[in-house]
Design a protein around this motif. Sequence first.
Motif, PDB file in Angstrom:
ATOM      1  N   ILE A 127      18.676  13.937  39.631  1.00 29.45           N
ATOM      2  CA  ILE A 127      18.820  13.857  38.173  1.00 29.45           C
ATOM      3  C   ILE A 127      19.107  15.216  37.543  1.00 29.45           C
ATOM      4  CG2 ILE A 127      17.358  11.805  38.046  1.00 29.45           C
ATOM      5  CD1 ILE A 127      15.193  13.616  36.746  1.00 29.45           C
ATOM      6  N   VAL A 128      18.637  16.312  38.168  1.00 29.44           N
ATOM      7  CA  VAL A 128      18.853  17.627  37.553  1.00 29.44           C
ATOM      8  C   VAL A 128      20.319  18.042  37.607  1.00 29.44           C
ATOM      9  CG1 VAL A 128      16.507  18.391  38.015  1.00 29.44           C
ATOM     10  CG2 VAL A 128      18.296  18.848  39.699  1.00 29.44           C
ATOM     11  N   HIS A 129      21.131  17.335  38.377  1.00 25.76           N
ATOM     12  CA  HIS A 129      22.558  17.628  38.444  1.00 25.76           C
ATOM     13  C   HIS A 129      23.344  16.867  37.373  1.00 25.76           C
ATOM     14  CE1 HIS A 129      21.845  19.637  42.267  1.00 25.76           C
ATOM     15  NE2 HIS A 129      21.090  18.613  42.592  1.00 25.76           N
ATOM     16  N   TRP A 133      20.604  15.844  31.680  1.00 30.22           N
ATOM     17  CA  TRP A 133      19.373  16.606  31.854  1.00 30.22           C
ATOM     18  C   TRP A 133      19.585  18.092  31.619  1.00 30.22           C
ATOM     19  CZ3 TRP A 133      14.737  15.061  31.337  1.00 30.22           C
ATOM     20  CH2 TRP A 133      14.410  13.732  31.606  1.00 30.22           C
ATOM     21  N   GLN A 134      20.740  18.590  31.989  1.00 35.11           N
ATOM     22  CA  GLN A 134      21.037  19.994  31.700  1.00 35.11           C
ATOM     23  C   GLN A 134      21.140  20.212  30.196  1.00 35.11           C
ATOM     24  OE1 GLN A 134      24.543  20.483  34.103  1.00 35.11           O
ATOM     25  NE2 GLN A 134      23.409  20.192  36.007  1.00 35.11           N
ATOM     26  N   ARG A 135      21.687  19.218  29.502  1.00 36.59           N
ATOM     27  CA  ARG A 135      21.799  19.291  28.053  1.00 36.59           C
ATOM     28  C   ARG A 135      20.419  19.219  27.379  1.00 36.59           C
ATOM     29  NH1 ARG A 135      23.365  21.035  23.407  1.00 36.59           N
ATOM     30  NH2 ARG A 135      23.952  19.490  21.831  1.00 36.59           N
ATOM     31  N   VAL A 136      19.583  18.309  27.822  1.00 36.04           N
ATOM     32  CA  VAL A 136      18.248  18.180  27.230  1.00 36.04           C
ATOM     33  C   VAL A 136      17.430  19.446  27.446  1.00 36.04           C
ATOM     34  CG1 VAL A 136      16.035  16.974  27.441  1.00 36.04           C
ATOM     35  CG2 VAL A 136      18.159  15.669  27.280  1.00 36.04           C
ATOM     36  N   ARG A 137      17.528  20.005  28.634  1.00 36.38           N
ATOM     37  CA  ARG A 137      16.809  21.252  28.895  1.00 36.38           C
ATOM     38  C   ARG A 137      17.248  22.340  27.914  1.00 36.38           C
ATOM     39  NH1 ARG A 137      16.829  24.546  34.669  1.00 36.38           N
ATOM     40  NH2 ARG A 137      15.054  25.894  34.217  1.00 36.38           N
ATOM     41  N   GLN A 138      18.559  22.447  27.707  1.00 36.90           N
ATOM     42  CA  GLN A 138      19.078  23.443  26.773  1.00 36.90           C
ATOM     43  C   GLN A 138      18.600  23.154  25.353  1.00 36.90           C
ATOM     44  OE1 GLN A 138      23.279  23.131  26.008  1.00 36.90           O
ATOM     45  NE2 GLN A 138      23.432  25.230  25.277  1.00 36.90           N
ATOM     46  N   MET A 139      18.652  21.892  24.940  1.00 36.82           N
ATOM     47  CA  MET A 139      18.249  21.526  23.582  1.00 36.82           C
ATOM     48  C   MET A 139      16.789  21.867  23.317  1.00 36.82           C
ATOM     49  SD  MET A 139      20.223  17.848  23.415  1.00 36.82           S
ATOM     50  CE  MET A 139      19.655  17.350  21.773  1.00 36.82           C
TER      51      MET A 139
END
Length: 323
Positions: A127-129, A133-139
């Motif tokens: 899922i981390v790829h 999820w990369q967007r949510v982490r940044q947000m």
Amino acid sequence: MSEPMRWGILGASNFASKHMGPAIHAARGAKLAGLATSNPDKAAGFLEFCPDLQVFDSYDALLTDPAIDTIYVPLPNHLHVEWSLKALDAGKHVLCEKPMTMQADEFDQLIAKRDDTGLMAAEAYMIVHHPQWQRVRQMVQDGAIGKLVHIGGRFSFTNRDASNIRNRAEVGGGGLRDIGVYVFGAARFVTGAEPDEIAARVRWENCVDVFADVQAEFPDCTYSAYVSTRMHPYQEMLFHGEAGVIRLTAPFNAQVFGEARIELHQPDLGVRVERFPADNHYVLQVEAFGRTVREGAEYPCPLEFSKGTQVMIDRVFDVARTL
């Protein structure tokens, strides 16, 4: 252009046939070259989409083939450490299904072997790829919802087949190892933090956990989640801040459970939705693995990250009250 990385699959699991095999076949810079199975009938599904696939009649035969660069391990949970180590000893890179270990301290020998051999080894935490999820982490880290106050997670499906490995304690079955990794690891990935306090309640059937309700205190927020293998299929993750809420509607099985969407709820802007209709996190995982091997690119979830999630699972088992 460099030659594609040649992958071999250790065991003809249903999941490998339906998801990871096709993903390796489709990924840029990768070639599905080998499959180890003692049952030729199980190779049929793989040969449908990859007709030039070489089928080996034993795991060892695949591991000793010099033409294979990387091994994907989708075996039952209790075999993951053993065969990952054997693959590394054979000079192969390793991507192993989750949970890669049954206990957190087992990661230490995998990390040591990775470092000693200089090979790439990782848990298949796909899922981390995915860009959602990369967007949510940044947000979250950029303050899109203000100070994060609470994280909520839910993941369930129904599986009552007693012969299924997920319902067999002797092979490492159970809901926490199968899907708890997602609701736990997702919170850790987004926040970059580890839980301080954990409380849990677990329901068991035939020595296998089928429902777990978990509460935790992270350094800057609270956390609650449940997972079950005896409930109607559902999945969701929420990140609730002082200035908004982020909701993921298909956080773990994008395209299978539904379209991956991020909902950003804010008082003045209403609801803003970002959609990810086409991204395949299995393909993206294979491509990221290849970039790390070839270019030394940073990998989103090294073994140290996966060990942290297993630590959380171990702690839940240690503190859980039985329902």
